[in-house]
Design a protein around this motif. Structure first.
Motif, short mmCIF file in Angstrom:
data_model
loop_
_atom_site.label_atom_id
_atom_site.label_comp_id
_atom_site.label_asym_id
_atom_site.label_seq_id
_atom_site.Cartn_x
_atom_site.Cartn_y
_atom_site.Cartn_z
N THR A 81 0.85 -1.19 0.00
CA THR A 81 0.00 0.00 0.00
C THR A 81 0.88 1.24 0.00
O THR A 81 2.10 1.15 0.14
CB THR A 81 -0.95 0.00 1.23
OG1 THR A 81 -1.85 1.09 1.13
CG2 THR A 81 -0.20 0.09 2.55
N ARG A 85 -2.49 6.19 -3.17
CA ARG A 85 -2.02 5.16 -4.11
C ARG A 85 -2.49 5.42 -5.55
O ARG A 85 -1.71 5.25 -6.48
CB ARG A 85 -2.52 3.80 -3.61
CG ARG A 85 -2.00 2.65 -4.41
CD ARG A 85 -2.20 1.39 -3.63
NE ARG A 85 -1.71 0.25 -4.34
CZ ARG A 85 -1.88 -0.99 -3.92
NH1 ARG A 85 -2.49 -1.23 -2.78
NH2 ARG A 85 -1.41 -2.00 -4.60
N GLU A 125 -3.98 4.23 3.53
CA GLU A 125 -5.26 4.58 2.88
C GLU A 125 -6.16 5.43 3.80
O GLU A 125 -6.57 6.53 3.39
CB GLU A 125 -5.97 3.30 2.42
CG GLU A 125 -7.31 3.56 1.76
CD GLU A 125 -7.94 2.25 1.29
OE1 GLU A 125 -7.42 1.64 0.35
OE2 GLU A 125 -8.95 1.84 1.90
N ASP A 151 -8.93 -4.31 9.08
CA ASP A 151 -8.13 -5.28 8.32
C ASP A 151 -8.08 -6.59 9.10
O ASP A 151 -8.24 -6.60 10.33
CB ASP A 151 -6.69 -4.76 8.12
CG ASP A 151 -6.01 -5.42 6.93
OD1 ASP A 151 -5.92 -4.79 5.86
OD2 ASP A 151 -5.58 -6.59 7.06
N ASN A 222 -8.11 -2.79 -3.78
CA ASN A 222 -7.11 -3.86 -3.89
C ASN A 222 -7.28 -4.95 -2.83
O ASN A 222 -6.30 -5.46 -2.29
CB ASN A 222 -5.70 -3.27 -3.83
CG ASN A 222 -5.53 -2.15 -4.82
OD1 ASN A 222 -5.64 -2.38 -6.02
ND2 ASN A 222 -5.35 -0.94 -4.34
C1 LIG Z 1 -3.08 -5.04 -1.06
S1 LIG Z 1 -3.67 -4.54 0.49
C2 LIG Z 1 -4.59 -3.10 0.06
C3 LIG Z 1 -4.37 -1.96 1.03
C4 LIG Z 1 -5.09 -0.66 0.67
N1 LIG Z 1 -6.52 -0.86 0.63
C5 LIG Z 1 -4.60 -0.14 -0.66
O1 LIG Z 1 -5.29 -0.22 -1.66
O2 LIG Z 1 -3.47 0.36 -0.70
C6 LIG Z 1 -4.95 -5.74 0.82
C7 LIG Z 1 -5.38 -5.76 2.29
O3 LIG Z 1 -6.56 -6.56 2.42
C8 LIG Z 1 -6.46 -7.26 3.65
N2 LIG Z 1 -7.35 -8.44 3.60
C9 LIG Z 1 -7.23 -9.56 2.84
N3 LIG Z 1 -8.21 -10.41 3.12
C10 LIG Z 1 -8.99 -9.84 4.07
C11 LIG Z 1 -10.16 -10.24 4.76
N4 LIG Z 1 -10.73 -11.43 4.56
N5 LIG Z 1 -10.68 -9.40 5.67
C12 LIG Z 1 -10.11 -8.19 5.90
N6 LIG Z 1 -9.00 -7.75 5.28
C13 LIG Z 1 -8.44 -8.57 4.37
C14 LIG Z 1 -4.98 -7.63 3.72
O4 LIG Z 1 -4.58 -7.93 5.04
C15 LIG Z 1 -4.33 -6.37 3.18
O5 LIG Z 1 -3.97 -5.48 4.20
#
Ligand SMILES: C[S@@+](CC[C@H](N)C(=O)[O-])C[C@H]1O[C@@H](n2cnc3c(N)ncnc32)[C@H](O)[C@@H]1O
Length: 294
Positions: A81, A85, A125, A151, A222
């Motif tokens: 992240t 972004r 974010e 998260d 994402n």
């Molecule tokens: C790639 S990061 C995206 C971070 C931010 N939203 C961005 O776009 O920069 C994906 C996030 O989704 C979270 N995530 C994945 N599966 C999840 C779930 N079942 N419940 C909650 N969060 C989840 C991950 O821990 C991670 O922090």
């Protein structure tokens, strides 16, 4: 007998698929073929660090205690992240969405703006959302701003709560924003209390329905890309229900919901698509038109 998977990592297809299924069942995160290498590498790293000789031992421990499960899950998460972004999204947020909210809600009592950052990772974010609100919403201090940032990764959330950043993740923050919203301490930038006060961080698994109340805006960027189609649909439906009429859903660049049966209006603004829940009058009008046609 299951085949050894790939070259030299010592895991069988069957073992990998047990771990894949466990993570998918509990979190909705799907490891398709393109992410198989990632999965097997992370499992091997984890086993090495935690001293497991066999996958069966790891699975037994993970099924027995939450601590072991959480520790395996942490390693499976992709948490890349950064601040602002996708600049186009924040531009649309500033120039289209916030002015609309000002007009529709400024004279409401209480004057509250509720935002959910779902899958907030290490906090960049929700802090970017808070900066945009603080700098661009008219009379920002007269609003009661509540940003819920959630998260499934507890380590990421701990860092998010600290709000201390350095290096590349800050590259989208301009000098003026840095000066206004951060305090520099030995080459690190600490988020100021004015922003922190707007945000509540909480652990939450998006695969398990939890009531969060009504939201004006939902950012889920994402995150859906890692989910199965079925979970994606269920989650987008939940977002629709949680949004106030006239509220907006923000997704990542490569995430589209155009083929889903939910009734969002897709609004294309330059480089990004925003999804708006129609107001009650707009919904009624659409229903009348449909009835007329039938
Ligand atoms: C790639 S990061 C995206 C971070 C931010 N939203 C961005 O776009 O920069 C994906 C996030 O989704 C979270 N995530 C994945 N599966 C999840 C779930 N079942 N419940 C909650 N969060 C989840 C991950 O821990 C991670 O922090």
């Amino acid at each position: 007998m299951s085949e050894r998977h790939g070259a030299g990592h010592g895991l069988t297809d069957h073992e990998l698929s047990e771990i894949r299924m466990l993570i998918e069942e509990r979190t909705g995160i799907h490891f398709d073929e393109s992410r198989e290498r990632f999965l097997s590498m992370r499992v091997r790293e984890h086993m090495h660090e935690r001293g497991y000789g066999r996958v069966s031992e790891l699975l037994r421990a993970v099924r027995k205690t939450n601590v072991e499960y959480d520790s395996l899950l942490e390693r499976m998460l992709t948490q890349e992240t950064s601040f602002f972004r996708y600049p186009a999204v924040y531009e649309a947020f500033e120039k289209r969405v916030l002015p609309e909210i000002h007009v529709s809600k400024f004279w409401k009592n209480p004057r509250t703006l509720r935002v959910w950052s779902a899958g907030c990772s290490t906090g960049e974010e929700p802090y970017s959302i808070a900066i945009t609100i603080a700098d661009s919403l008219s009379f920002a201090d007269a609003w009661n701003v509540e940003i819920l940032a959630t998260d499934v990764g507890k380590l990421a959330l701990k860092n998010a709560e600290k709000g201390i950043y350095s290096g590349r993740s800050l590259s989208g923050v301009n000098e003026k924003q840095l000066a206004a919203h951060f305090t520099k301490v030995e080459n690190k930038f600490h988020v100021k209390p004015r922003l922190k006060k707007m945000i509540s961080f909480a652990p939450m698994n998006l695969a398990a329905p939890v009531y969060v109340g009504r939201m004006d805006l939902i950012f889920c960027m994402n995150v859906l890309i890692y989910f199965t189609e079925e979970r994606r649909r269920a989650l987008v439906q939940r977002f629709y229900e949680a949004l106030e009429p006239g509220g907006y859903l923000f997704l990542g660049h490569s995430e589209s919901i155009s083929k889903m049966p939910v009734k969002f209006q897709a609004i294309v603004l330059g480089d990004c698509i925003l999804y708006r829940k129609p107001t009650v009058q707009e919904q009624q009008k659409a229903e009348l038109v449909t009835e007329g046609r039938a």
